[in-house]
Design a protein around this motif. Structure first.
Motif, PDB file in Angstrom:
ATOM      1  N   GLY A  52       4.037  -8.004   6.462  1.00 34.38           N
ATOM      2  CA  GLY A  52       5.235  -8.015   7.308  1.00 34.38           C
ATOM      3  C   GLY A  52       4.867  -8.008   8.778  1.00 34.38           C
ATOM      4  N   LEU A  53       3.876  -7.140   9.103  1.00 28.38           N
ATOM      5  CA  LEU A  53       3.422  -7.093  10.494  1.00 28.38           C
ATOM      6  C   LEU A  53       2.860  -8.442  10.922  1.00 28.38           C
ATOM      7  CD1 LEU A  53       1.672  -3.637  10.948  1.00 28.38           C
ATOM      8  CD2 LEU A  53       3.780  -4.454  12.008  1.00 28.38           C
ATOM      9  N   LEU A  54       2.039  -9.004  10.047  1.00 28.47           N
ATOM     10  CA  LEU A  54       1.451 -10.313  10.345  1.00 28.47           C
ATOM     11  C   LEU A  54       2.556 -11.322  10.613  1.00 28.47           C
ATOM     12  CD1 LEU A  54      -1.432 -10.888   7.773  1.00 28.47           C
ATOM     13  CD2 LEU A  54      -1.612 -10.572  10.240  1.00 28.47           C
ATOM     14  N   ARG A  55       3.546 -11.275   9.735  1.00 25.00           N
ATOM     15  CA  ARG A  55       4.610 -12.268   9.830  1.00 25.00           C
ATOM     16  C   ARG A  55       5.413 -12.079  11.111  1.00 25.00           C
ATOM     17  NH1 ARG A  55       6.642 -12.508   4.121  1.00 25.00           N
ATOM     18  NH2 ARG A  55       4.475 -13.050   3.771  1.00 25.00           N
ATOM     19  N   LYS A  56       5.592 -10.803  11.492  1.00 21.33           N
ATOM     20  CA  LYS A  56       6.370 -10.544  12.696  1.00 21.33           C
ATOM     21  C   LYS A  56       5.617 -11.024  13.930  1.00 21.33           C
ATOM     22  CE  LYS A  56       8.289  -6.724  15.410  1.00 21.33           C
ATOM     23  NZ  LYS A  56       9.548  -7.288  15.845  1.00 21.33           N
TER      24      LYS A  56
END
Lengths: 220, 331
Positions: free
Chosen positions: A51-55
């Protein structure tokens, strides 16, 4: 599940009717209205780290919302995107599709989303170092600022930076100058993306840089 | 033999309803329909077989428009359709049968072939360039193109564009040896207008220029101090003259208005007008309306010609958005 994209190109939205047992995943903040008894669950966008990566890498949100119809009757849900512009739906049947950062809106549960390295070419071109990779079988909704147009590529074609929204896996990106050195510096086109291969690309008919170029001289 | 269908007139008194029905059937905006049906007869479809042409006529009559199907002269038909391959037109319910893209009647239009998609919200122009032809495009408006199209940057439009924050450069795109296509996206959200200049002159609001034929001259023209100052727009207009296609863009939707006599347009809503019109900038109402009505200054056109109006103004957008912008801290 029934889904229809409504509204004009400027302010499209997705009008969904969820049958009992259906569920749909959407970017956080995408829900604009829904039946009161739909169940809503927020979860990390593919896990905490993913999720962090995607954000931070793919311009998506850290959380996604899962809307599930646990009632015995059809329920409705409308989804919107943050920018003015068109929305598209795409049916995937066990294949892959690439989205530019920020284009993802919603999908059915059968689709897996990942962050893929798009290459330095994409990054220098202002399209982001990473792209959203959508895989599996199901329906995907995506959108961008501007109206969306399909372009079938067979061979090579040039797309200006920031007009590319999505493309099929058969497409490769390469960077080049729009013209000679002088033209590229002063003609306002700079670097352009040369897309090559066979497959479909989706372009947006307006870009954020075009908008700022229009409005900024008027701001004091 | 192939036939063409022309709208010849109105079959009913209510022209507005007829135009609305026409717009719905052809999936175009009411403004576009009004524009198409201003000058009659107007050819709307070419290269049809006789039966299909007749179906078009029947459908048009139901919308309240009279029409005529005429055989096309062999020389005028660019690509005669062999009679063995009739157009795949469904039989039932004539109105929805119409193909969507008949907006630019090609047989009548000289100049480049082009399509406009995404209108009216985010209109996008695709121009087919014949081999060894060139098109002039506003700086940074190119969005897509074939790989063999070459770009050259030239000074263009004059100093006025520099002063008002536009680019002083205009790009020229050429299709070398083989035909090619170029996709053009203006900066502002809105529609695109097209005129084919035949030695006449059109004035564009600064910033409305999108693209033109290389035989069209683009220069900036000083409006005069009073007009420029009070118009709230800029001291310069773009003067386009010569022969060939000209495309311009609007912020918001577009209305084409034929003026015969006098017509008043808010200064911020003017996009373009033909040379036959004189204009003056004047106060709207008395001093009270100047301060309280929010109108201030308007442009009064006189004469005979056409004015293109945009349905939003950038000034109003800025005023509305200003309250949401982050304030700079005063230190």
């Amino acid at each position: 599940m029934k889904a229809e994209i409504r509204g004009s190109d400027a302010f499209s939205y997705v009008d969904l009717t969820l049958a009992p047992g259906d569920s749909v995943v959407a970017e956080s903040d995408a829900m604009s209205s829904m039946s009161a008894d739909l169940d809503l669950q927020a979860r990390f966008n593919g896990g905490f780290f993913a999720g962090l990566l995607r954000k931070y890498l793919a311009g998506e949100t850290l959380f996604v919302n899962v809307f599930k119809n646990n009632t015995k009757a059809p329920r409705s849900l409308t989804l919107v995107q943050p920018t003015p512009g068109g929305i598209r739906a795409l049916e995937l049947h066990n294949n892959t599709f690439y989205l530019q950062p920020g284009a993802y809106l919603a999908s059915t549960e059968g689709l897996k989303l990942g962050v893929g390295f798009a290459g330095f070419v994409s990054w220098i071109a202002g399209e982001g170092l990473f792209r959203t990779v959508v895989k599996g079988s199901g329906t995907l909704w995506y959108g961008a600022y501007g109206a969306l147009l399909d372009k079938e590529i067979d061979g090579e074609y040039i797309v200006d930076n920031s007009h590319l929204v999505a493309y099929e896996p058969g497409i490769k990106l390469r960077l080049q100058l729009a013209g000679g050195i002088f033209s590229s510096l002063f003609g306002g086109e700079g670097l352009v993306t040369r897309v090559s291969g066979k497959g479909r690309v989706v372009i947006q008919t307006r870009s954020l840089s075009g908008l700022t170029g229009w409005i900024n001289p008027k701001l004091s | 033999m192939s036939f063409k269908v022309s709208v010849t007139g109105y079959a009913q008194a209510d022209q507005v309803a007829a135009r609305a029905a026409f717009a719905t059937a052809f999936k175009i905006t009411p403004e576009k329909a009004a524009e198409l049906l201003t000058v009659l007869p107007r050819t709307i479809k070419v290269d049809l077989d006789q039966a299909t042409a007749q179906r078009y006529c029947d459908a048009l009559l139901k919308m309240g428009l009279t029409s005529a199907a005429e055989p096309m002269q062999a020389a005028a038909a660019p690509s005669p359709v062999p009679p063995a391959a009739p157009a795949p037109v469904a039989q039932a319910s004539p109105a929805p049968v119409m193909p969507a893209a008949v907006v630019a009647p090609e047989a009548e239009q000289p100049g480049f072939k082009f399509t406009i998609e995404g209108a009216p919200d985010f209109a996008f122009l695709t121009v087919k360039l014949p081999a060894n032809h060139t098109i002039k495009v506003e700086a940074s408006a190119m969005a897509t193109m074939d790989t063999h199209i070459r770009m050259k940057t030239k000074l263009g439009g004059g100093l006025g564009r520099f002063i008002t924050g536009e680019s002083i450069f205009i790009n020229e795109f050429s299709a070398e040896k083989v035909p090619g296509e170029i996709g053009i996206a203006p900066g502002a959200p809105g529609d695109l207008g097209h005129v084919y200049l035949n030695g006449d002159v059109i004035y564009l609001q600064n910033g409305a220029f999108v693209a033109c034929d290389p035989d069209v001259t683009i220069e900036s023209k000083w409006q005069g101090f009073k007009k420029g100052f009070f118009s709230g727009e800029s001291f310069f207009l773009i003067r386009a003259s010569g022969t060939g296609d000209l495309w311009f863009n609007t912020y918001g939707g577009m209305i084409a208005k034929d003026v015969d006599g006098e017509y008043v347009v808010d200064t911020g809503n003017i996009v373009a007008f033909t040379e036959g019109l004189n204009y003056s900038v004047e106060k709207f109402g008395g001093y009270k309306s100047l301060f309280f009505s929010g109108e201030g200054f308007v442009c009064r056109f006189r004469g005979k010609g056409r004015v293109w109006i945009q349905t939003r103004t950038s000034g109003a957008l800025l005023t509305w958005a200003q309250q949401f912008r982050k304030a700079k801290s005063a230190d």
